[in-house]
Write a protein that holds these residues in place. Structure first.
Motif, PDB file in Angstrom:
ATOM      1  N   ALA A  91       6.248   5.864  -1.940  1.00 43.59           N
ATOM      2  CA  ALA A  91       7.573   5.422  -1.872  1.00 43.59           C
ATOM      3  C   ALA A  91       7.809   4.754  -0.614  1.00 43.59           C
ATOM      4  N   SER A  92       7.145   5.236   0.603  1.00 34.69           N
ATOM      5  CA  SER A  92       7.485   4.750   1.762  1.00 34.69           C
ATOM      6  C   SER A  92       6.771   3.581   1.767  1.00 34.69           C
ATOM      7  N   MET A  93       5.573   3.419   0.976  1.00 37.73           N
ATOM      8  CA  MET A  93       4.668   2.033   1.176  1.00 37.73           C
ATOM      9  C   MET A  93       5.740   1.157   0.554  1.00 37.73           C
ATOM     10  N   ALA A  94       6.224   1.433  -0.572  1.00 36.74           N
ATOM     11  CA  ALA A  94       6.835   0.385  -1.490  1.00 36.74           C
ATOM     12  C   ALA A  94       8.091  -0.071  -0.478  1.00 36.74           C
ATOM     13  N   TYR A  95       8.705   0.977   0.137  1.00 37.42           N
ATOM     14  CA  TYR A  95      10.008   0.475   0.787  1.00 37.42           C
ATOM     15  C   TYR A  95       9.536  -0.584   1.901  1.00 37.42           C
ATOM     16  N   PRO A 143       8.072 -11.425   4.752  1.00 32.88           N
ATOM     17  CA  PRO A 143       7.112 -12.327   3.964  1.00 32.88           C
ATOM     18  C   PRO A 143       5.900 -11.455   3.742  1.00 32.88           C
ATOM     19  N   ARG A 144       4.793 -12.456   3.293  1.00 32.57           N
ATOM     20  CA  ARG A 144       3.775 -11.698   2.919  1.00 32.57           C
ATOM     21  C   ARG A 144       2.913 -11.325   4.112  1.00 32.57           C
ATOM     22  N   PHE A 145       3.425 -10.933   5.194  1.00 29.55           N
ATOM     23  CA  PHE A 145       2.337 -10.551   6.212  1.00 29.55           C
ATOM     24  C   PHE A 145       2.306  -9.040   6.140  1.00 29.55           C
ATOM     25  N   GLY A 146       2.350  -8.449   5.193  1.00 29.00           N
ATOM     26  CA  GLY A 146       1.992  -6.926   5.139  1.00 29.00           C
ATOM     27  C   GLY A 146       3.200  -6.281   5.729  1.00 29.00           C
ATOM     28  N   ARG A 176      -3.200  -4.413   1.101  1.00 23.21           N
ATOM     29  CA  ARG A 176      -2.823  -4.079   2.892  1.00 23.21           C
ATOM     30  C   ARG A 176      -1.966  -2.900   3.079  1.00 23.21           C
ATOM     31  N   CYS A 177      -1.127  -2.976   2.147  1.00 25.07           N
ATOM     32  CA  CYS A 177      -0.129  -1.779   2.284  1.00 25.07           C
ATOM     33  C   CYS A 177      -0.953  -0.427   2.199  1.00 25.07           C
ATOM     34  N   LEU A 178      -1.765  -0.321   1.282  1.00 28.22           N
ATOM     35  CA  LEU A 178      -2.341   0.910   1.131  1.00 28.22           C
ATOM     36  C   LEU A 178      -3.065   1.129   2.104  1.00 28.22           C
ATOM     37  N   VAL A 229      -9.572  -0.482  -4.382  1.00 25.81           N
ATOM     38  CA  VAL A 229      -8.280  -0.069  -4.678  1.00 25.81           C
ATOM     39  C   VAL A 229      -7.888   1.437  -5.225  1.00 25.81           C
ATOM     40  N   GLN A 230      -9.157   1.415  -5.954  1.00 21.77           N
ATOM     41  CA  GLN A 230      -9.129   3.061  -6.376  1.00 21.77           C
ATOM     42  C   GLN A 230      -9.509   3.854  -5.256  1.00 21.77           C
ATOM     43  N   SER A 231     -10.364   3.557  -4.437  1.00 16.84           N
ATOM     44  CA  SER A 231     -10.751   4.272  -3.193  1.00 16.84           C
ATOM     45  C   SER A 231      -9.467   4.731  -2.299  1.00 16.84           C
ATOM     46  N   LEU A 232      -8.631   3.535  -2.219  1.00 18.41           N
ATOM     47  CA  LEU A 232      -7.618   3.725  -1.203  1.00 18.41           C
ATOM     48  C   LEU A 232      -6.714   4.525  -2.033  1.00 18.41           C
TER      49      LEU A 232
END
Lengths: 493, 154
Positions: free
Chosen positions: B57-61, B15-18, B133-135, A360-363
């Motif tokens: 922010a876009s990730m979170a949205y 749902p939790r599919f990313g 996943r989102c990251l 996570v940190q690397s990401l």
């Protein structure tokens, strides 16, 4: 993916219907279905004839029965819920049939011996492998609500709970021994006392239908179970009444594990798990008895989390809850292990956690680094975006699909869009063709604003309010063909 | 000023599919251009900061309001933004140092994942999975943007 969403959504509806009908209504429905269904072997024509009277939901439109006939007579069992029609309408294939068949097999068992079940079983592998993770996590998260309910109810659990309830219902139905809807609901109703459990047992016995599972239960409650051969060790250890009382719960629990562990091998898994002593499930759930009346869905979901003490383990309710929690945690750790690259060989929670933290940190560092790079790229960015989009358009040949998916996605916020179309249309990222990008954006901005009504719980204002920036988004930069053949070098993760 | 990436999420039922890749790309690109457009004279560092916030922010949205981490992330972003808009008050006492007498294994993870402090371990793991996943999606997206711009990007 989207099939999953629809499936879950449909199941949610059906489950909602179950819960709304409560015991009598649902059982009435089932019983209404069963004589009709028992009278009619899986026959398209008869099923078609059955469909109209059973069609309580408006969703069961005409095209659907003709669409796939084999699943028809499964359909009308779902017509009680009705939501699944959307599933099948949207994704007609073997995979969605897995769900309807599952649900139907549940209804089937009420009337007929589970002769249907073998045909439906093959659907599970195709189905379970895909939805397994979702089912696993939604059920786990749903069951986590049990813990969190004690600790601190949070809103994040609410939707997860709903999903878990859906999945739970699915999983409940996924085995032949799954209870009927009323039983699933009545089980939590029997919280709080063992006497009630016995009443429940007897009530179950009395109201048991002709299913094999029921007969097995009544006949030899030692654990002839689920049609599996895992009775021996259970038989010796449990008293019949308790086992009968808990069998359904155990089936649910085993269903959970089955679903988690590649369903069709439920026999082996159940065998492994069935080294179980008797345990009053209501003990475990009695601490939730106070919360029983709070919410039907929650209660039904509680009924899903029943566990049994393994042989030689403490049957304390706390330890059992602890065991459930530990198993949930292990499941999630496994999932994380798959997610984090290079962690498959790592064993142990501590090391795994460290790896996850490092990842996570690397990401996050990568995001920061890339944002720095992007900040430096300033001048060309305006048309680079177009270029990028166009390039991705070239890479992905599903441009019409992507456009359609995109528009659909933006325009129908309430209905889960065909994400799958979008997903496989684009290799890595954007799939919007640049020329239509602006158009779709403009077309869909207003529907977004008007259509999206559901706020997040805490972020009400930010989610809803929005000033759609730049309708004239990116001027008129034509897609530059210079970068066409550049392959997006997605980060090698 | 942070680039405005706020947008009603068209997938409330995700749902939790990313995350939705498309929505992620859409939002992030828009935010990116906005950042470049509104303050072209700011330093690279400030812009990169903004871009990074836009990315989050876009990730979170894209992740949707159903995930705890996305909500927490947006809370944090908006809070920071509001705080910057107001007079630059001195930072509050901040997070009081948690007495780490017992080092639970999840502490590091809690610090990393937004919103992780208020969760139990199970939910934390789940949120971590989704967050990862989102990251990774976000990173892929940004990387592809950088790549598409090419070496002659400057």
């Amino acid at each position: 993916m989207e099939m999953n969403e629809d499936r879950k959504f449909g199941l949610e509806k059906s489950h909602g219907d179950h819960l709304s009908n409560r015991s009598s209504g649902v059982s009435a429905d089932w019983q209404f279905n069963t004589p009709a269904m028992s009278a009619a072997p899986p026959h398209p024509s008869t099923a078609a004839s059955l469909v109209p009277p059973l069609t309580s939901s408006p969703l069961l439109s005409a095209p659907v029965p003709e669409a796939f006939v084999p699943g028809l007579w499964n359909h009308h069992t779902m017509s009680v819920g009705g939501g699944n029609i959307r599933n099948t309408t949207s994704a007609i294939g073997s995979i969605p049939i897995g769900r309807p068949v599952a649900m139907s097999s549940k209804g089937m068992l009420l009337s007929t011996p589970p002769v249907i079940f073998p045909p439906s079983l093959p659907h599970f592998p195709a189905d379970s492998g895909f939805i397994e993770r979702a089912a696993r996590f939604s059920c786990l998260s749903g069951s986590s609500f049990m813990d969190m309910n004690l600790l601190r109810p949070s809103q994040s659990v609410a939707p997860a709970r709903k999903a878990s309830k859906v999945v739970m219902e699915t999983q409940v139905q996924n085995t032949e021994l799954s209870m009927t809807g009323d039983k699933a609901v009545s089980l939590p109703a029997a919280y709080g006392s063992i006497d009630q459990s016995r009443m429940d047992t007897q009530r179950d016995r009395r109201s048991s239908h002709i299913s094999n599972s029921e007969s097995q239960e009544t006949n030899f409650c030692e654990g002839g179970q689920e049609g599996n051969v895992d009775s021996s060790d259970v038989a010796g250890n449990s008293s019949p009444s308790d086992l009968c009382a808990n069998k359904r719960k155990r089936t649910i629990r085993d269903m959970e594990k089955d679903q988690v562990q590649r369903g069709p091998q439920s026999s082996s898994e159940a065998t492994k798990d069935d080294t179980e002593t008797k345990y009053k499930v209501e003990q475990n759930s009695s601490k939730h008895g106070g919360k029983n009346g709070k919410d039907n869905s929650e209660a039904a979901k509680e009924g899903y989390v029943h566990v049994r003490a393994r042989r030689g383990q403490a049957t304390n309710s706390h330890s059992l809850a602890e065991r459930v929690r530990r198993e949930k945690i292990s499941e999630r750790m496994k999932y994380l292990q798959e997610l984090v690259p290079g962690c498959s060989k790592v064993t142990g929670k501590a090391v795994m956690l460290d790896e996850i933290i490092n990842y996570v940190q690397s990401l996050q560092r990568q995001v920061e680094f890339l944002s720095m790079k992007l900040a430096a790229v300033n001048p060309q960015l305006d048309f680079s975006v177009e270029r990028l989009l166009a390039k991705n358009l070239r890479h992905s040949h599903g441009s019409p699909l992507s456009i359609a998916g995109f528009s659909q996605e933006m325009s129908y916020p309430q209905v889960y869009p065909s994400q799958q179309g979008l997903g496989h249309a684009g290799s890595s990222t954007m799939v919007i063709p640049s020329d239509t990008y602006r158009r779709t954006m403009m077309n869909t901005q207003l529907p977004i604003m008007s259509g999206y009504k559901e706020p997040s719980i805490q972020m009400h204002n930010p989610w809803n309010e929005e000033i759609i920036m730049q309708m004239d988004y990116d001027a008129n930069h034509p897609p530059n063909a210079q970068e066409m053949n550049r392959k997006p070098d997605g980060f090698a993760i | 000023m942070k680039s405005s990436t706020r947008n009603p999420n068209p997938n409330p039922d995700t749902p939790r599919f990313g995350p939705s890749k498309l929505m992620l790309a859409f939002r992030f690109l828009r935010a990116l251009t906005l950042v470049h457009r509104t303050a072209p004279n700011s330093s690279n560092a400030a812009r990169s900061r903004r871009i990074q916030r836009a990315a989050f922010a876009s990730m979170a949205y894209s992740a949707g309001p159903r995930r705890a981490w996305s909500r927490a992330l947006l809370c944090r972003l908006h809070f920071h933004r509001a705080r910057r808009r107001c007079a630059r008050r001195s930072r509050a006492a901040g997070v009081p140092r948690r007495p780490s007498t017992t080092r639970s294994p999840a502490d590091g993870l809690r610090r990393l994942v937004p919103g992780g402090t208020g969760m139990d371990y199970c939910s934390l793991l789940e949120e971590t999975a989704d967050y990862i996943r989102c990251l990774s999606e976000q990173v892929k997206l940004m990387q592809s943007i950088v790549d598409s711009v090419g070496p002659g990007g400057r």
